[in-house]
Design an enzyme around this catalytic site. Structure first.
Site, PDB file in Angstrom:
ATOM      1  N   ASP A  32      -7.563-144.505 -19.951  1.00  0.00           N
ATOM      2  CA  ASP A  32      -7.716-143.571 -18.746  1.00  0.00           C
ATOM      3  C   ASP A  32      -8.299-142.761 -18.402  1.00  0.00           C
ATOM      4  O   ASP A  32      -8.912-141.671 -19.219  1.00  0.00           O
ATOM      5  CB  ASP A  32      -5.985-143.300 -17.938  1.00  0.00           C
ATOM      6  CG  ASP A  32      -5.686-144.155 -17.539  1.00  0.00           C
ATOM      7  OD1 ASP A  32      -6.008-144.930 -17.540  1.00  0.00           O
ATOM      8  OD2 ASP A  32      -4.321-144.662 -18.185  1.00  0.00           O
ATOM      9  N   CYS A  74      -4.476-145.161 -23.160  1.00  0.00           N
ATOM     10  CA  CYS A  74      -4.371-146.583 -22.622  1.00  0.00           C
ATOM     11  C   CYS A  74      -6.147-146.395 -21.759  1.00  0.00           C
ATOM     12  O   CYS A  74      -5.664-147.407 -20.990  1.00  0.00           O
ATOM     13  CB  CYS A  74      -3.403-145.721 -21.763  1.00  0.00           C
ATOM     14  SG  CYS A  74      -3.582-144.891 -20.489  1.00  0.00           S
ATOM     15  N   CYS A  93      -0.159-138.296 -21.022  1.00  0.00           N
ATOM     16  CA  CYS A  93      -0.720-138.001 -19.672  1.00  0.00           C
ATOM     17  C   CYS A  93      -1.049-136.249 -19.469  1.00  0.00           C
ATOM     18  O   CYS A  93      -2.547-136.307 -18.619  1.00  0.00           O
ATOM     19  CB  CYS A  93       0.070-138.813 -18.695  1.00  0.00           C
ATOM     20  SG  CYS A  93       0.520-140.590 -19.062  1.00  0.00           S
TER      21      CYS A  93
HETATM   22  S1  FES Z   1       0.224-143.908 -19.483  1.00  0.00           S
HETATM   23 FE1  FES Z   1      -1.962-144.301 -18.556  1.00  0.00          FE
HETATM   24  S2  FES Z   1      -2.568-142.827 -17.257  1.00  0.00           S
HETATM   25 FE2  FES Z   1      -0.229-142.597 -18.194  1.00  0.00          FE
END
Ligand code: FES
Lengths: 129, 395
Positions: free
Chosen positions: A37, A35, A104
């Site tokens: 991040d 994603c 994550c």
């Molecule tokens: S779903 Fe994007 S960091 Fe957890």
């Protein structure tokens, strides 16, 4: 809202060890390929132990809770012990993560391991020099 | 705790008048509209009254309205049904890059069946350039579909201008008006389209009901075969209470539209002007003027949407986000990416959609509770730390 455990909510709302360490002994940065991040871990090492661990996280609620939990699990441990922290053990300590949020927890364990590797790398170079 | 519902794009609440109108059909009036007896008659009459009400909302002929089970069904029906019915003329369809998944994925399915799909890009506001549609039209193009307005960024698309082109080329034009029908004036003749989708839960009607309008003379293949309900175009016993509710909601929307628009626009503009004054590094997504009246959408730099949603939820506020982390598929909103936003910036997406129950106090509550949440999350964001050191944004 994903259904998060009480533990996740607690760490999300009151994350432990947030921030940066000045002149850290190791830094580990890990991006989430799923994603986009990001998590950064900073460590301070003394006598082969993680004297201090801090983190910064750009991500979802689970990611914030994961990094907080990882920092708590790692602090005070020997490097060998800390390297044994796995995504699964983090998820267990958090009393579980929703299925689509398990990735994550990879982020947290990997960022910590990278910080330790960074430290070990620097040590090696230091010894050689 | 104060509770503030600002997720009307997900669904609006049901109006009490609409519920009242539906009640008899959840009780004593249970007949099947297709039955030829005195149990069927009132049910049939109620469905036909709703058809008149929905036709009135969009300026259509009554018999051109087909009731469906949702906006999604209407879009599936339009894309697949129009493409299939015109297969002999060609197999190329054109859609925009910011369509709802019910259009986008219907087009994907058609691709698997041998159709060819062209996607029209959008500018930074998410607006389609009609000339980009024109450039993609080929001899074998049999359908163009561009949404009337985008539910994620609020941008209203230039449908009239696109319709001029498709009319000239004699190609059917469908528009997904789920975000607009019942919210802003929608008139099928003025727009110049050939098919249009709408949904009840976007304008204070019930969920699980929608309609597809198809201009008379335009051929469409049914998705559901069976009996001759809905003129043989959509088989299956009608969901009478939901259809009655949709009709009533359409009637109320027609009557109160101007007043609603005035209220929603004022709330939207208050938030759009004041939020960036309270929080640094905020980007407004979608078109600054040509946007839905109750729709305020932003990207807050350096932080992620789900964590904001969680904090807001704890403060009693319901909003939504197009961030990757909030989507089940863990993908950033295709609408934000198509509008040229970076993945990092898209992560900070927040979407406030006002409804007729919203108040100025709701806006002020957001302005009060959101800034500390943003500060808190930025304090733990590695991106923000980097930005502070380097002195430049992620854009
Ligand atoms: S779903 Fe994007 S960091 Fe957890």
């Amino acid at each position: 809202m994903p259904v998060y455990s009480q533990k996740v909510m607690d760490h999300f709302m009151n994350p432990r060890n947030v921030g940066e360490i000045e002149n850290p002994d190791g830094i580990g940065e890990e991006g989430n390929p799923v994603c986009g991040d990001m998590m950064t871990f900073y460590i301070k090492v003394k006598d082969n132990r993680l004297e201090d661990v801090k983190f910064q996280t750009f991500g979802c609620g689970a990611a914030i809770a994961v990094s907080s939990m990882v920092s708590e699990m790692a602090k005070g441990r020997t490097l060998e012990e800390a390297l044994k922290i796995t995504p699964q053990s983090v998820a267990n300590e958090l009393e579980g993560l929703p299925k689509n949020k398990f990735h994550c927890s990879n982020l947290g364990a990997q960022a910590l391991h990278k910080a330790i590797e960074d430290y070990l790398e620097k040590q090696k170079k230091g010894v050689q020099a | 705790m104060r509770r503030v519902y600002l997720d009307n794009a997900a669904t609006t609440p049901l109006l009490p008048e609409v519920r009242e109108a539906m009640m008899p059909f959840l009780g004593e009036v249970f007949g099947n509209p297709s039955s030829l007896h005195s149990w069927g008659d009132p049910a049939r009459e109620a469905v036909e009254t709703a058809r008149v009400q929905v036709a009135g909302l969009i300026g259509a002929q009554v018999e051109e309205i087909i009731f469906t089970g949702s906006g999604t069904e209407s879009n599936n029906f339009a894309i697949k049904g129009l493409a299939m019915a015109n297969q002999k003329k060609g197999n190329h369809i054109i859609i925009s890059a910011v369509e709802h998944f019910s259009v986008l994925h219907s087009a994907r399915t058609l691709e698997k069946l041998g159709f060819q799909v062209s996607e029209v890009p959008v500018d930074k506001y998410g607006t389609v350039d009609p000339d980009d549609v024109r450039r993609r039209i080929r001899k074998d193009t049999i359908l163009v579909s561009v949404m009337h307005a985008n539910g994620e960024i609020g941008t209203i698309e230039p449908i009239k201008e696109i319709a001029k082109i498709t009319k000239e080329m004699n190609i059917p034009l469908h528009t997904d008006a789920v975000a607009t029908a019942g919210t802003i004036p929608v008139n099928v003749k003025e727009l110049g389209v050939d098919a249009l989708s709408l949904a009840g839960n976007q304008f204070y009607g019930p969920k699980g009901v929608g309609a597809l309008w198809v201009r008379r003379g335009v051929r469409i293949m049914p998705l559901l075969d069976g009996g001759i309900q809905e003129g043989g175009k959509r088989a299956g016993t009608e969901n009478v209470p939901a259809i009655v509710g949709l009709g009533k909601a359409a009637e109320l929307a027609t009557a109160n539209m101007d007043a609603r628009i005035k209220l929603l626009t004022a709330l939207r503009d208050r938030l759009i002007t004041q939020l960036p004054a309270k929080i640094d590094h905020v980007v407004i997504t979608g078109h600054p003027q040509k946007r839905l009246p109750g729709h305020a959408s932003f990207c807050i730099e350096f932080i992620e949407g789900e964590s904001m949603l969680m904090w807001l939820n704890m403060q009693g506020v319901a909003v939504s986000s197009g961030s990757a982390c909030t989507s089940r598929a863990l993908k950033a909103s295709h609408v934000l990416i198509a509008s040229g936003l970076s993945h990092e910036l898209a992560q900070g997406s927040l979407l406030f959609t006002f409804g007729i129950d919203s108040t100025v106090e709701d806006v002020d509550y957001i302005l009060e509770v959101l800034p500390p949440i943003v500060t808190r999350l930025r304090q733990m964001s590695p991106l923000y730390a980097k930005f502070e050191k380097a002195g430049k944004g992620v854009r």
